[in-house]
Design a protein around this motif. Structure first.
Motif, PDB file in Angstrom:
ATOM      1  N   GLY A 145       0.793  -1.230   0.000  1.00 13.34           N
ATOM      2  CA  GLY A 145       0.000   0.000   0.000  1.00 13.34           C
ATOM      3  C   GLY A 145       0.821   1.273   0.000  1.00 13.34           C
ATOM      4  N   LEU A 146       2.128   1.169   0.233  1.00 20.51           N
ATOM      5  CA  LEU A 146       2.982   2.359   0.312  1.00 20.51           C
ATOM      6  C   LEU A 146       2.896   3.262  -0.931  1.00 20.51           C
ATOM      7  CD1 LEU A 146       6.303   1.305   2.099  1.00 20.51           C
ATOM      8  CD2 LEU A 146       4.759   3.147   2.743  1.00 20.51           C
ATOM      9  N   PRO A 147       3.075   2.721  -2.134  1.00 25.10           N
ATOM     10  CA  PRO A 147       3.007   3.588  -3.334  1.00 25.10           C
ATOM     11  C   PRO A 147       1.642   4.265  -3.494  1.00 25.10           C
ATOM     12  CG  PRO A 147       3.971   1.456  -3.871  1.00 25.10           C
ATOM     13  CD  PRO A 147       3.394   1.334  -2.506  1.00 25.10           C
ATOM     14  N   ILE A 148       0.575   3.566  -3.087  1.00 23.64           N
ATOM     15  CA  ILE A 148      -0.764   4.141  -3.200  1.00 23.64           C
ATOM     16  C   ILE A 148      -0.922   5.305  -2.232  1.00 23.64           C
ATOM     17  CG2 ILE A 148      -3.241   3.656  -3.101  1.00 23.64           C
ATOM     18  CD1 ILE A 148      -2.604   0.743  -3.679  1.00 23.64           C
ATOM     19  N   ILE A 149      -0.350   5.183  -1.041  1.00 22.10           N
ATOM     20  CA  ILE A 149      -0.377   6.275  -0.068  1.00 22.10           C
ATOM     21  C   ILE A 149       0.314   7.503  -0.647  1.00 22.10           C
ATOM     22  CG2 ILE A 149       0.413   7.051   2.209  1.00 22.10           C
ATOM     23  CD1 ILE A 149       0.185   4.139   3.143  1.00 22.10           C
ATOM     24  N   ILE A 207       0.652   8.277  -3.778  1.00 17.15           N
ATOM     25  CA  ILE A 207      -0.197   8.819  -4.840  1.00 17.15           C
ATOM     26  C   ILE A 207      -1.349   9.639  -4.253  1.00 17.15           C
ATOM     27  CG2 ILE A 207      -1.811   8.204  -6.696  1.00 17.15           C
ATOM     28  CD1 ILE A 207      -0.008   5.758  -7.238  1.00 17.15           C
ATOM     29  N   LEU A 208      -1.962   9.136  -3.177  1.00 16.00           N
ATOM     30  CA  LEU A 208      -3.081   9.830  -2.538  1.00 16.00           C
ATOM     31  C   LEU A 208      -2.646  11.174  -1.964  1.00 16.00           C
ATOM     32  CD1 LEU A 208      -4.905   6.893  -0.704  1.00 16.00           C
ATOM     33  CD2 LEU A 208      -5.668   8.117  -2.747  1.00 16.00           C
ATOM     34  N   VAL A 209      -1.478  11.201  -1.335  1.00 18.92           N
ATOM     35  CA  VAL A 209      -0.951  12.453  -0.776  1.00 18.92           C
ATOM     36  C   VAL A 209      -0.719  13.462  -1.901  1.00 18.92           C
ATOM     37  CG1 VAL A 209       1.004  13.534   0.408  1.00 18.92           C
ATOM     38  CG2 VAL A 209       0.111  11.352   1.230  1.00 18.92           C
ATOM     39  N   PHE A 210      -0.108  12.999  -2.975  1.00 17.37           N
ATOM     40  CA  PHE A 210       0.186  13.872  -4.113  1.00 17.37           C
ATOM     41  C   PHE A 210      -1.107  14.408  -4.734  1.00 17.37           C
ATOM     42  CE2 PHE A 210       0.920  14.589  -8.642  1.00 17.37           C
ATOM     43  CZ  PHE A 210       2.026  15.426  -8.610  1.00 17.37           C
ATOM     44  N   ILE A 211      -2.092  13.539  -4.922  1.00 19.36           N
ATOM     45  CA  ILE A 211      -3.365  13.949  -5.526  1.00 19.36           C
ATOM     46  C   ILE A 211      -4.096  14.945  -4.642  1.00 19.36           C
ATOM     47  CG2 ILE A 211      -5.673  13.138  -6.176  1.00 19.36           C
ATOM     48  CD1 ILE A 211      -4.399  10.596  -7.232  1.00 19.36           C
ATOM     49  N   PHE A 236       3.678   2.467   9.857  1.00 21.09           N
ATOM     50  CA  PHE A 236       3.197   1.136  10.239  1.00 21.09           C
ATOM     51  C   PHE A 236       3.503   0.115   9.148  1.00 21.09           C
ATOM     52  CE2 PHE A 236       0.033  -2.215  10.844  1.00 21.09           C
ATOM     53  CZ  PHE A 236       0.223  -2.497  12.187  1.00 21.09           C
ATOM     54  N   SER A 237       3.378   0.527   7.905  1.00 21.08           N
ATOM     55  CA  SER A 237       3.686  -0.369   6.795  1.00 21.08           C
ATOM     56  C   SER A 237       5.162  -0.773   6.817  1.00 21.08           C
ATOM     57  CB  SER A 237       3.344   0.311   5.459  1.00 21.08           C
ATOM     58  OG  SER A 237       3.520  -0.571   4.381  1.00 21.08           O
ATOM     59  N   LEU A 238       6.035   0.191   7.104  1.00 26.17           N
ATOM     60  CA  LEU A 238       7.467  -0.100   7.206  1.00 26.17           C
ATOM     61  C   LEU A 238       7.756  -1.003   8.401  1.00 26.17           C
ATOM     62  CD1 LEU A 238       8.940   3.421   6.369  1.00 26.17           C
ATOM     63  CD2 LEU A 238       9.041   1.367   4.937  1.00 26.17           C
ATOM     64  N   THR A 239       6.995  -0.826   9.473  1.00 28.80           N
ATOM     65  CA  THR A 239       7.141  -1.687  10.653  1.00 28.80           C
ATOM     66  C   THR A 239       6.772  -3.122  10.311  1.00 28.80           C
ATOM     67  OG1 THR A 239       6.599   0.172  12.118  1.00 28.80           O
ATOM     68  CG2 THR A 239       6.450  -2.031  13.060  1.00 28.80           C
TER      69      THR A 239
END
Length: 212
Positions: free
Chosen positions: A94-98, A100-104, A153-156
């Motif tokens: 989900g990291l890349p999608i996060i 993208i969402l921040v950028f959008i 959390f994803s990195l954890t």
């Protein structure tokens, strides 16, 4: 209190790069959104302005939407957005999608403000502040925090899969993750209240002056 401050200092020291990355990504989205406005043709700008005028005249000037309905729409959107970030944080992919969402999110704000100012001048700036600023003073920090915590959390989780010693404390981290997002939900509830009352009323006043 000292213990809490110490934990906050340790947390910021450990993850400050993630927060900085999220803020820069968001600001990049704002800049990109503003640049899109300049790349639009005259006809495209006029068409969009026409639809915006109809929207403001129909829903704001004629008062066809209630505070309650606006609050319900706003809180539903914000909670769904936070829920999406929450579940993306539970997924390693989900990291890349996060990102993208921040950028959008930044791009939408940049485009909206840029378009209003480009087409309406100082009145567009006032309209932007009335329509965007009140709730976004809360929403933007909430989304940046939510995105950052989801990435952390994803990195954890990645660390947990790569090393057995990270498996034990992962449940405690998950409880903290839930608690943080619960607090952020309260934040977007307050932002939705601002949007339904303060932004709506100030936007109505300015829209009456601009489009009538």
């Amino acid at each position: 209190m000292p213990k809490g401050k110490n934990q906050l200092t340790v947390h910021l020291t450990q993850y400050h790069t993630i927060y900085i990355f999220t803020i820069i990504l968001f600001l990049t989205g704002i800049i990109f959104g503003a640049l899109i406005v300049n790349s639009m043709s005259f006809i495209q700008k006029q068409d969009l302005l026409f639809y915006l005028e109809r929207f403001f005249q129909s829903y704001l000037v004629d008062d066809l939407i209630s505070h309650k309905a606006l609050f319900k729409q706003s809180i539903t959107y914000h909670i769904q957005y936070l829920a999406l970030l929450f579940f993306l944080g539970l997924s390693v992919i989900g990291l890349p999608i996060i990102w993208i969402l921040v950028f959008i999110k930044g791009m939408v704000i940049g485009f909206t403000v840029g378009f209003f100012v480009n087409q309406l001048g100082w009145q567009g700036l006032l309209l932007s502040f009335s329509a965007i600023a009140p709730q976004n003073l809360i929403v933007i920090p909430v989304y940046i925090l939510a995105s950052s915590f989801a990435m952390i959390f994803s990195l954890t989780l990645i660390q947990s899969m790569m090393s057995k010693r990270y498996k034990r404390p992962i449940l405690k981290t998950f409880y903290h993750y839930i608690a943080i997002f619960s607090i952020l939900v309260v934040g977007v509830c307050l932002a939705s209240l601002f949007e339904a009352i303060i932004s709506y009323e100030s936007m109505r006043v300015i829209a009456n002056r601009v489009f009538n």
